[in-house]
Design a protein around this motif. Structure first.
Motif, PDB file in Angstrom:
ATOM      1  N   SER A  89       0.840  -1.194   0.000  1.00  0.00           N
ATOM      2  CA  SER A  89       0.000   0.000   0.000  1.00  0.00           C
ATOM      3  C   SER A  89       0.878   1.248   0.000  1.00  0.00           C
ATOM      4  O   SER A  89       1.953   1.246   0.583  1.00  0.00           O
ATOM      5  N   ILE A  90       0.398   2.286  -0.682  1.00  0.00           N
ATOM      6  CA  ILE A  90       1.090   3.577  -0.692  1.00  0.00           C
ATOM      7  C   ILE A  90       0.198   4.611  -0.022  1.00  0.00           C
ATOM      8  O   ILE A  90      -0.913   4.855  -0.482  1.00  0.00           O
ATOM      9  N   LEU A 106       5.287   4.233   1.829  1.00  0.00           N
ATOM     10  CA  LEU A 106       4.570   3.007   1.523  1.00  0.00           C
ATOM     11  C   LEU A 106       4.976   1.860   2.426  1.00  0.00           C
ATOM     12  O   LEU A 106       5.930   1.939   3.201  1.00  0.00           O
ATOM     13  N   ARG A 107       4.225   0.781   2.271  1.00  0.00           N
ATOM     14  CA  ARG A 107       4.538  -0.445   3.005  1.00  0.00           C
ATOM     15  C   ARG A 107       4.680  -1.580   2.006  1.00  0.00           C
ATOM     16  O   ARG A 107       3.813  -1.749   1.131  1.00  0.00           O
ATOM     17  N   GLN A 108       5.750  -2.317   2.156  1.00  0.00           N
ATOM     18  CA  GLN A 108       5.957  -3.507   1.322  1.00  0.00           C
ATOM     19  C   GLN A 108       5.225  -4.707   1.911  1.00  0.00           C
ATOM     20  O   GLN A 108       4.917  -4.733   3.098  1.00  0.00           O
ATOM     21  N   TRP A 109       4.992  -5.708   1.079  1.00  0.00           N
ATOM     22  CA  TRP A 109       4.313  -6.925   1.528  1.00  0.00           C
ATOM     23  C   TRP A 109       5.070  -7.588   2.679  1.00  0.00           C
ATOM     24  O   TRP A 109       4.462  -8.127   3.607  1.00  0.00           O
ATOM     25  N   SER A 110       6.402  -7.549   2.626  1.00  0.00           N
ATOM     26  CA  SER A 110       7.223  -8.260   3.614  1.00  0.00           C
ATOM     27  C   SER A 110       7.509  -7.431   4.862  1.00  0.00           C
ATOM     28  O   SER A 110       8.158  -7.919   5.787  1.00  0.00           O
ATOM     29  N   ALA A 111       7.028  -6.195   4.896  1.00  0.00           N
ATOM     30  CA  ALA A 111       7.387  -5.299   5.989  1.00  0.00           C
ATOM     31  C   ALA A 111       6.250  -5.164   6.998  1.00  0.00           C
ATOM     32  O   ALA A 111       5.082  -5.389   6.683  1.00  0.00           O
ATOM     33  N   THR A 112       6.619  -4.760   8.212  1.00  0.00           N
ATOM     34  CA  THR A 112       5.619  -4.501   9.248  1.00  0.00           C
ATOM     35  C   THR A 112       5.490  -3.013   9.523  1.00  0.00           C
ATOM     36  O   THR A 112       4.701  -2.613  10.381  1.00  0.00           O
ATOM     37  N   SER A 113       6.277  -2.212   8.806  1.00  0.00           N
ATOM     38  CA  SER A 113       6.214  -0.770   9.018  1.00  0.00           C
ATOM     39  C   SER A 113       6.244  -0.051   7.671  1.00  0.00           C
ATOM     40  O   SER A 113       6.506  -0.648   6.634  1.00  0.00           O
ATOM     41  N   TRP A 114       5.986   1.245   7.719  1.00  0.00           N
ATOM     42  CA  TRP A 114       5.965   2.098   6.535  1.00  0.00           C
ATOM     43  C   TRP A 114       7.320   2.789   6.392  1.00  0.00           C
ATOM     44  O   TRP A 114       7.962   3.137   7.368  1.00  0.00           O
TER      45      TRP A 114
END
Length: 121
Positions: free
Chosen positions: A30-31, A99-107
């Motif tokens: 998501s952005i 944005l947030r990547q699929w593999s990340a837990t933060s923005w």
């Protein structure tokens, strides 16, 4: 990996127009916000305009009425329409995405490589 690729810069005469585009690609979940910053020689980088996923915009006073920011959420792309350009608009323009990547837990913030805009007769 996330990439922001800008296009549309160049040389234009005072009073002319340019349209910048920036496409974000990669494993993006998501952005939240996309925007444009600029940096002129010897000056700090400054916000030009930003837009949220919901369409809310923030435009710096020096370009209000001349620049318009828009976004295509489906294509993760942001645009900057620049009209009535002035010599003081000359700078390197950078695309930014929060944005947030699929593999990340933060923005996180991501930046494009920059595109030169030169306004000169």
């Amino acid at each position: 990996q996330v990439q922001l690729v800008e296009s549309g810069g160049g040389l234009v005469q005072p009073g002319g127009s340019l349209r910048l585009s920036c496409a974000a690609s990669g494993s993006i979940l998501s952005i939240m916000t996309m925007g444009w910053y600029r940096q002129a020689p010897g000056k700090q980088r400054e916000l030009v305009a930003a837009i949220t996923s919901g369409g809310s915009t923030n435009i710096t006073d020096s370009v209000k009425g001349r620049f318009t920011i828009s976004r295509d959420n489906a294509k993760n792309t942001v645009f900057l329409q620049m009209n009535s350009l002035k010599p003081e608009d000359t700078a390197v323009y950078y695309c930014n995405a929060f944005l947030r990547q699929w593999s990340a837990t933060s923005w996180s913030n991501y930046w494009g490589q920059g595109t030169q805009v030169t306004v000169s007769s």
